[in-house]
Motif scaffolding. Structure first.
Motif, PDB file in Angstrom:
ATOM      1  N   SER A  43       3.128  46.964 -38.214  1.00  0.00           N
ATOM      2  CA  SER A  43       3.733  47.475 -37.111  1.00  0.00           C
ATOM      3  C   SER A  43       2.712  47.444 -36.017  1.00  0.00           C
ATOM      4  CB  SER A  43       4.264  49.216 -36.909  1.00  0.00           C
ATOM      5  OG  SER A  43       2.742  49.753 -37.697  1.00  0.00           O
ATOM      6  N   LEU A  44       3.203  48.196 -34.927  1.00  0.00           N
ATOM      7  CA  LEU A  44       1.544  48.419 -33.776  1.00  0.00           C
ATOM      8  C   LEU A  44       0.376  49.451 -34.604  1.00  0.00           C
ATOM      9  CD1 LEU A  44       3.749  48.505 -30.409  1.00  0.00           C
ATOM     10  CD2 LEU A  44       2.663  46.951 -31.489  1.00  0.00           C
ATOM     11  N   VAL A  45       0.614  49.885 -35.709  1.00  0.00           N
ATOM     12  CA  VAL A  45      -0.115  51.065 -36.170  1.00  0.00           C
ATOM     13  C   VAL A  45      -1.496  50.591 -35.981  1.00  0.00           C
ATOM     14  CG1 VAL A  45      -0.797  52.644 -38.109  1.00  0.00           C
ATOM     15  CG2 VAL A  45       1.675  52.413 -36.852  1.00  0.00           C
ATOM     16  N   PRO A  46      -2.072  49.138 -36.902  1.00  0.00           N
ATOM     17  CA  PRO A  46      -3.280  48.540 -36.869  1.00  0.00           C
ATOM     18  C   PRO A  46      -3.646  48.128 -35.731  1.00  0.00           C
ATOM     19  CG  PRO A  46      -1.810  47.554 -38.770  1.00  0.00           C
ATOM     20  CD  PRO A  46      -1.039  48.282 -36.971  1.00  0.00           C
ATOM     21  N   GLY A  47      -3.219  47.768 -34.552  1.00  0.00           N
ATOM     22  CA  GLY A  47      -3.634  47.671 -33.350  1.00  0.00           C
ATOM     23  C   GLY A  47      -3.415  49.390 -32.290  1.00  0.00           C
ATOM     24  N   VAL A  50      -7.059  50.292 -33.987  1.00  0.00           N
ATOM     25  CA  VAL A  50      -8.085  49.624 -33.495  1.00  0.00           C
ATOM     26  C   VAL A  50      -8.574  49.858 -31.811  1.00  0.00           C
ATOM     27  CG1 VAL A  50      -9.557  47.451 -32.896  1.00  0.00           C
ATOM     28  CG2 VAL A  50      -8.193  47.230 -34.783  1.00  0.00           C
ATOM     29  N   ALA A  51      -7.912  50.155 -31.432  1.00  0.00           N
ATOM     30  CA  ALA A  51      -8.076  50.354 -30.024  1.00  0.00           C
ATOM     31  C   ALA A  51      -8.503  52.059 -30.040  1.00  0.00           C
ATOM     32  CB  ALA A  51      -6.293  50.569 -29.246  1.00  0.00           C
ATOM     33  N   SER A  52      -8.503  53.261 -30.570  1.00  0.00           N
ATOM     34  CA  SER A  52      -8.247  54.186 -31.125  1.00  0.00           C
ATOM     35  C   SER A  52      -9.958  53.904 -31.269  1.00  0.00           C
ATOM     36  CB  SER A  52      -8.015  55.257 -31.367  1.00  0.00           C
ATOM     37  OG  SER A  52      -8.269  56.439 -31.921  1.00  0.00           O
ATOM     38  N   VAL A  53     -10.505  53.218 -32.506  1.00  0.00           N
ATOM     39  CA  VAL A  53     -12.094  52.628 -32.859  1.00  0.00           C
ATOM     40  C   VAL A  53     -12.712  52.766 -32.291  1.00  0.00           C
ATOM     41  CG1 VAL A  53     -13.172  52.549 -34.712  1.00  0.00           C
ATOM     42  CG2 VAL A  53     -11.009  52.806 -35.098  1.00  0.00           C
ATOM     43  N   ALA A  61       1.065  47.852 -25.695  1.00  0.00           N
ATOM     44  CA  ALA A  61       2.070  47.323 -27.099  1.00  0.00           C
ATOM     45  C   ALA A  61       1.759  45.575 -27.459  1.00  0.00           C
ATOM     46  CB  ALA A  61       3.824  47.820 -26.961  1.00  0.00           C
ATOM     47  N   ARG A  62       1.626  44.788 -26.773  1.00  0.00           N
ATOM     48  CA  ARG A  62       0.940  43.578 -26.639  1.00  0.00           C
ATOM     49  C   ARG A  62       0.081  43.219 -27.371  1.00  0.00           C
ATOM     50  NH1 ARG A  62       1.539  38.547 -22.927  1.00  0.00           N
ATOM     51  NH2 ARG A  62      -0.095  36.608 -24.480  1.00  0.00           N
ATOM     52  N   GLY A  63      -1.238  44.305 -26.692  1.00  0.00           N
ATOM     53  CA  GLY A  63      -2.149  44.276 -27.449  1.00  0.00           C
ATOM     54  C   GLY A  63      -2.887  44.746 -28.417  1.00  0.00           C
ATOM     55  N   ASP A  64      -1.729  45.906 -28.579  1.00  0.00           N
ATOM     56  CA  ASP A  64      -1.745  46.524 -29.972  1.00  0.00           C
ATOM     57  C   ASP A  64      -1.374  45.799 -30.825  1.00  0.00           C
ATOM     58  OD1 ASP A  64      -3.032  49.664 -29.752  1.00  0.00           O
ATOM     59  OD2 ASP A  64      -0.644  49.626 -28.756  1.00  0.00           O
ATOM     60  N   ALA A  65       0.136  44.942 -30.583  1.00  0.00           N
ATOM     61  CA  ALA A  65       0.029  43.911 -31.491  1.00  0.00           C
ATOM     62  C   ALA A  65      -0.992  42.891 -31.456  1.00  0.00           C
ATOM     63  CB  ALA A  65       0.924  42.957 -30.895  1.00  0.00           C
ATOM     64  N   GLU A  66      -1.350  42.748 -30.427  1.00  0.00           N
ATOM     65  CA  GLU A  66      -2.843  41.597 -31.380  1.00  0.00           C
ATOM     66  C   GLU A  66      -4.043  41.881 -31.146  1.00  0.00           C
ATOM     67  OE1 GLU A  66      -3.416  40.380 -26.568  1.00  0.00           O
ATOM     68  OE2 GLU A  66      -2.117  38.365 -26.692  1.00  0.00           O
ATOM     69  N   LEU A  67      -4.530  43.000 -31.179  1.00  0.00           N
ATOM     70  CA  LEU A  67      -5.078  43.679 -32.491  1.00  0.00           C
ATOM     71  C   LEU A  67      -4.950  44.029 -33.682  1.00  0.00           C
ATOM     72  CD1 LEU A  67      -6.620  46.782 -29.578  1.00  0.00           C
ATOM     73  CD2 LEU A  67      -8.105  44.872 -30.626  1.00  0.00           C
ATOM     74  N   GLY A  68      -3.959  44.605 -33.527  1.00  0.00           N
ATOM     75  CA  GLY A  68      -3.493  44.747 -35.072  1.00  0.00           C
ATOM     76  C   GLY A  68      -3.538  43.204 -36.213  1.00  0.00           C
ATOM     77  N   LEU A  69      -2.956  41.828 -35.215  1.00  0.00           N
ATOM     78  CA  LEU A  69      -2.994  40.808 -36.014  1.00  0.00           C
ATOM     79  C   LEU A  69      -4.231  40.275 -36.643  1.00  0.00           C
ATOM     80  CD1 LEU A  69      -1.637  38.683 -36.646  1.00  0.00           C
ATOM     81  CD2 LEU A  69      -1.593  37.251 -34.742  1.00  0.00           C
ATOM     82  N   LEU A  71      -7.056  41.955 -36.596  1.00  0.00           N
ATOM     83  CA  LEU A  71      -7.083  42.228 -37.484  1.00  0.00           C
ATOM     84  C   LEU A  71      -6.656  42.576 -39.479  1.00  0.00           C
ATOM     85  CD1 LEU A  71      -9.175  45.721 -38.940  1.00  0.00           C
ATOM     86  CD2 LEU A  71      -6.392  46.478 -38.514  1.00  0.00           C
ATOM     87  N   ARG A  72      -5.723  42.451 -39.167  1.00  0.00           N
ATOM     88  CA  ARG A  72      -5.381  41.757 -40.705  1.00  0.00           C
ATOM     89  C   ARG A  72      -5.841  40.546 -41.050  1.00  0.00           C
ATOM     90  NH1 ARG A  72       1.030  39.986 -41.084  1.00  0.00           N
ATOM     91  NH2 ARG A  72       1.051  42.213 -41.091  1.00  0.00           N
ATOM     92  N   TRP A  73      -5.743  39.442 -39.759  1.00  0.00           N
ATOM     93  CA  TRP A  73      -6.802  38.217 -40.310  1.00  0.00           C
ATOM     94  C   TRP A  73      -8.356  38.534 -40.727  1.00  0.00           C
ATOM     95  CZ3 TRP A  73      -4.786  33.970 -42.134  1.00  0.00           C
ATOM     96  CH2 TRP A  73      -3.036  33.897 -42.060  1.00  0.00           C
TER      97      TRP A  73
END
Length: 154
Positions: A43-47, A50-53, A61-69, A71-73
């Motif tokens: 979901s967007l939660v990982p991004g 990151v944005a919060s930390v 939402a797109r930024g959250d998705a990119e941050l999450g990706l 973070l994942r890798w």
């Protein structure tokens, strides 16, 4: 050529991340009628975490998705180092068992604490099953690739 264990571990972590990503893709194909996220990692939660930390304002939402990706890798590759440390300390299969337990503990504690998701006992069954399955794919791939590289570079 012999690879140092930290390099081997990061490569194994990247392979594990690829396996986790493939597991999500496979589940999406199997559950064609399912709309939206499969679990909180998907979901967007990982991004959002990151944005919060990082105190990033006005993230879309797109930024959250990119941050999450990212973070994942990044996290997925680097976390392979823990498997390498455990493998050196206790060997297999205990290293993979401890590694998987650590990953799931982080998942079920950090998402509620940092991502404001419900506690794990309130996660829907399909969400918990997806989380367990995708993380099992990650752990298995990390262990197999680490072992394969180690055997191939002796």
């Amino acid at each position: 050529m012999r690879l140092a264990w930290p390099i081997r571990s990061v490569l194994a972590g990247a392979a594990g991340t690829a396996a986790l990503t493939a597991a999500y893709a496979a589940e999406r194909r199997l559950r064609r009628g399912h709309e939206g996220q499969l679990d909180y990692d998907d979901s967007l939660v990982p991004g959002q975490i990151v944005a919060s930390v990082m105190h990033l304002p006005n993230v879309t939402a797109r930024g959250d998705a990119e941050l999450g990706l990212a973070l994942r890798w990044g996290y997925g590759s680097a976390f392979g180092l823990l498997h390498g440390v455990l493998r050196r300390a206790v060997g297999e299969p205990r290293a993979s068992a401890a590694f998987g337990a650590t990953l799931m503990t982080a998942t079920v504690t950090l998402f509620p604490l940092l991502g404001h998701t419900p506690p794990p006992w309130r996660w829907p069954g399909d969400v918990m099953a997806t989380s367990l399955g995708t993380h099992a794919a990650y752990v298995a791939a990390v262990a197999v690739v680490d072992d394969g590289i180690r055997r191939g570079t002796r």
